[in-house]
Design an enzyme around this catalytic site. Structure first.
Site, PDB file in Angstrom:
ATOM      1  N   GLU A  63       0.824  -1.206   0.000  1.00 44.89           N
ATOM      2  CA  GLU A  63       0.000   0.000   0.000  1.00 44.89           C
ATOM      3  C   GLU A  63       0.861   1.261   0.000  1.00 44.89           C
ATOM      4  O   GLU A  63       0.577   2.225  -0.712  1.00 44.89           O
ATOM      5  CB  GLU A  63      -0.917   0.019   1.235  1.00 44.89           C
ATOM      6  CG  GLU A  63      -2.011  -1.045   1.224  1.00 44.89           C
ATOM      7  CD  GLU A  63      -1.577  -2.357   1.872  1.00 44.89           C
ATOM      8  OE1 GLU A  63      -0.357  -2.645   1.888  1.00 44.89           O
ATOM      9  OE2 GLU A  63      -2.446  -3.102   2.360  1.00 44.89           O
ATOM     10  N   CYS A  83      -2.903  -4.269   6.793  1.00 43.89           N
ATOM     11  CA  CYS A  83      -2.524  -4.429   8.197  1.00 43.89           C
ATOM     12  C   CYS A  83      -2.976  -3.184   8.964  1.00 43.89           C
ATOM     13  O   CYS A  83      -3.437  -2.216   8.376  1.00 43.89           O
ATOM     14  CB  CYS A  83      -1.020  -4.637   8.333  1.00 43.89           C
ATOM     15  SG  CYS A  83      -0.080  -3.098   8.233  1.00 43.89           S
ATOM     16  N   CYS A 139      -1.382   0.055   7.663  1.00 46.18           N
ATOM     17  CA  CYS A 139      -1.918   0.526   6.383  1.00 46.18           C
ATOM     18  C   CYS A 139      -3.377   0.964   6.532  1.00 46.18           C
ATOM     19  O   CYS A 139      -3.800   1.941   5.920  1.00 46.18           O
ATOM     20  CB  CYS A 139      -1.789  -0.570   5.328  1.00 46.18           C
ATOM     21  SG  CYS A 139      -0.067  -0.937   4.930  1.00 46.18           S
TER      22      CYS A 139
END
Lengths: 396, 173
Positions: free
Chosen positions: B50, B87, B90
């Protein structure tokens, strides 16, 4: 005394689970215990619960309360039937009682929960590592130094948020940084993200000779590698300069497993590399210390002016840091104590120690000094240092 | 999502955790950012797919200008397609940017921030607005790629675990 941000499991209030207990005559103990062990389903996950507690009736007679089995394991009728079969129904009258569901992890929990039912308790000192006076002095020095970087940030129109990463074994500063979201227009360039990137860059630069294949380029002009004002200072010791040379990861792994002894190692000098701790790691001398390679930020100490946001908190988990010290808790956004406790969440794969309000008093005093005693209620105080962001809904 | 899966495979081929993503700018339908994990190469544990994609977007003058002018109204038109649930880090980054929508392949029960472990995308207490997030797109493919990676050994980790006995399982839960 530093204020450790404890995992949720260590501060939670008493939660109980229902069990059947009965008050019995002491002389019936053996008979009843034999019945429990032979005929009743064993309790699950309640190993911390003591089987028997002493109790005194109103007329002063000593009786025993005994845990029979879990409330969900049997219906009251079935239990009565079993007691009748064994001829114990006159000695044992079961009733439901709530006992602590979890083992107490701190002395406070142990003391508070034992009123519900006595439990075993063995204090786990790994959870609350002692910080020596010498270590604490070094920590306070680093926190003061990280605040020093906020002036530069403010002078460049940035938010006054700074970060510093230190190798606790050598006291070497691996990187310092501050928030650059304003100047770059990239709102994710927080102090922690910049600092972690700076440590990575340092590692890459340091190992370029061995890793010629590395050709990572930040693909844009606002990358943290180019614009972010970071000084990778070197302090004193040279032993770490060669740590990238051989991929021997023993040191990092040990430090992760053994945070306590790391904490107790309070010698912030190059001599520390000859300490018994390092010999335990299989490194008898400075040469061995040198060939160890850093893995991300494993075991490093992180000093922050403000409690990091959720993103930065998780970035520290990914970086495998050892301890985090911050001054200002961020009630609305903080990920290390205020909104979440990302450093100690049970499902995450790495945990670290967090201490909050480190050096808070000193910063508060500084604000008072600059603005006069009445500054706390005045606007001019709000623009300075500590107070600039506290209580604001800002991600740090 | 297929492009994201290809990026995940690319990550796998160079020994990175195989996660890939693309960012699509809704007004034009164009892919404006691509990313795959680069944590090992960069020696930086935060270089997830990301972040690589976000950096790629901001490296383009056109989008950097839009971001600088009004960051939130730009990002609300951006949709992320990622093979594995973002996660916690992110998830928070996407929230701070003000992402329009997130679609992911498989959930991440170790550190997923969009529902598996934390609910950073819907948390009502945190700053910035929640954002919609849905999983399950090409989930099977994403999982198989991830498993291929985890039957191998992470030679970058301290004391890499020996995984001689691991075999790739094809069945999905």
């Amino acid at each position: 005394m530093l204020d450790q941000v404890l995992p949720e499991a260590e501060v939670r209030a008493l939660e109980t689970v229902d069990v059947y207990i009965a008050t019995i005559e002491p002389k019936h103990t053996n008979q009843v215990i034999k019945f429990i062990r032979g005929k009743l389903p064993a309790t699950q996950g309640l190993d911390h619960i003591k089987q028997i507690r002493k109790t005194t009736t109103d007329d002063g007679a000593v009786k025993l309360d005994v845990v029979l089995c879990e409330g969900l394991a049997l219906s009251a009728q079935v239990l009565d039937q079993l007691l009748k079969q064994e001829g114990l129904e006159s000695m044992v009258t079961p009733r439901i009682h709530g006992v602590p569901k979890y083992p107490p992890l701190t002395r406070d929990q142990f003391e508070q929960w034992k009123a519900a039912w006595p439990t075993t308790f063995r204090e786990d000192t790994n959870r609350h590592p002692k910080i020596s006076d010498k270590d604490e002095a070094a920590i306070m020095g680093h926190i003061q130094s990280v605040w020093g970087h906020t002036a530069e940030a403010t002078s460049k129109g940035e938010l006054p948020i700074a970060a510093m990463i230190v190798d606790p074994l050598t006291q070497q500063i691996m990187a310092t940084s501050y928030d650059t979201r304003k100047s770059t227009g990239y709102i994710l360039q927080h102090a922690v993200m910049n600092c972690v990137a700076a440590v990575a860059k340092r590692e890459r630069d340091g190992s370029l000779s061995q890793r010629a294949e590395y050709h990572h380029q930040q693909p844009h002009s606002i990358g943290s590698d180019t614009v972010v004002p970071i000084s990778s200072e070197k302090q004193g010791a040279e032993p770490v300069t060669g740590r990238e040379s051989t991929p021997s990861p023993i040191c990092g792994e040990k430090r992760k497993k053994n945070p306590v002894s790391e904490t107790n190692l309070s010698t912030p000098s190059p001599e520390s590399s000859a300490s018994p701790l390092l010999r335990d790691e299989g490194a008898g001398d400075t040469e061995d210390r040198r060939v160890k390679k850093a893995y991300l930020c494993t075991g490093y100490d992180v000093f922050l002016t403000h409690e990091p946001c959720v993103m930065c908190s998780m970035a520290l988990v990914h970086s495998r840091v050892g301890r985090v010290f911050y001054t200002v808790p961020m009630a609305a956004s903080g990920g290390l104590g205020s909104q979440h406790k990302i450093h100690s969440h049970p499902s995450l794969n790495h945990h670290f120690f967090v201490y909050r309000q480190v050096g808070y008093q000193a910063q508060q005093d500084k604000v008072k000094e600059q603005c006069g005693d009445d500054s706390m209620n005045e606007n001019k105080g709000a623009s300075i240092g500590l107070l600039a962001l506290e209580n604001q809904k800002v991600d740090c | 999502m297929k492009v994201a899966l290809e990026l995940a495979l690319e990550a796998h081929s160079v020994g990175e955790v195989p996660v890939g993503c693309v960012f699509v700018y809704e007004p034009t339908g164009a892919i404006i950012g691509r990313g795959r994990n680069k944590t090992n190469e960069s020696l930086n544990g935060t270089r997830h797919a990301e972040f690589e994609g976000i950096d790629m977007i901001l490296a383009q003058e056109e989008y950097f200008a839009k971001n600088k002018q009004d960051s939130r109204s730009f990002w609300k038109d951006v949709v992320l397609y990622v093979t594995i649930e973002p996660c916690v880090m992110c998830a928070s980054a996407l929230r701070q940017l003000g992402i329009g929508h997130v679609y992911f392949g498989a959930g991440n029960d170790r550190f997923g921030g969009n529902g598996s472990v934390f609910n950073i995308h819907t948390d009502t207490e945190l700053p910035h607005s929640p954002y919609p997030s849905e999983g399950g797109y090409y989930r099977g493919e994403a999982i198989i790629i991830l498993r291929k990676f985890y039957v191998g050994e992470n030679t970058h980790a301290p004391e890499p675990k020996k995984k001689k006995h691991r075999v790739l399982k094809e069945e999905l839960p």
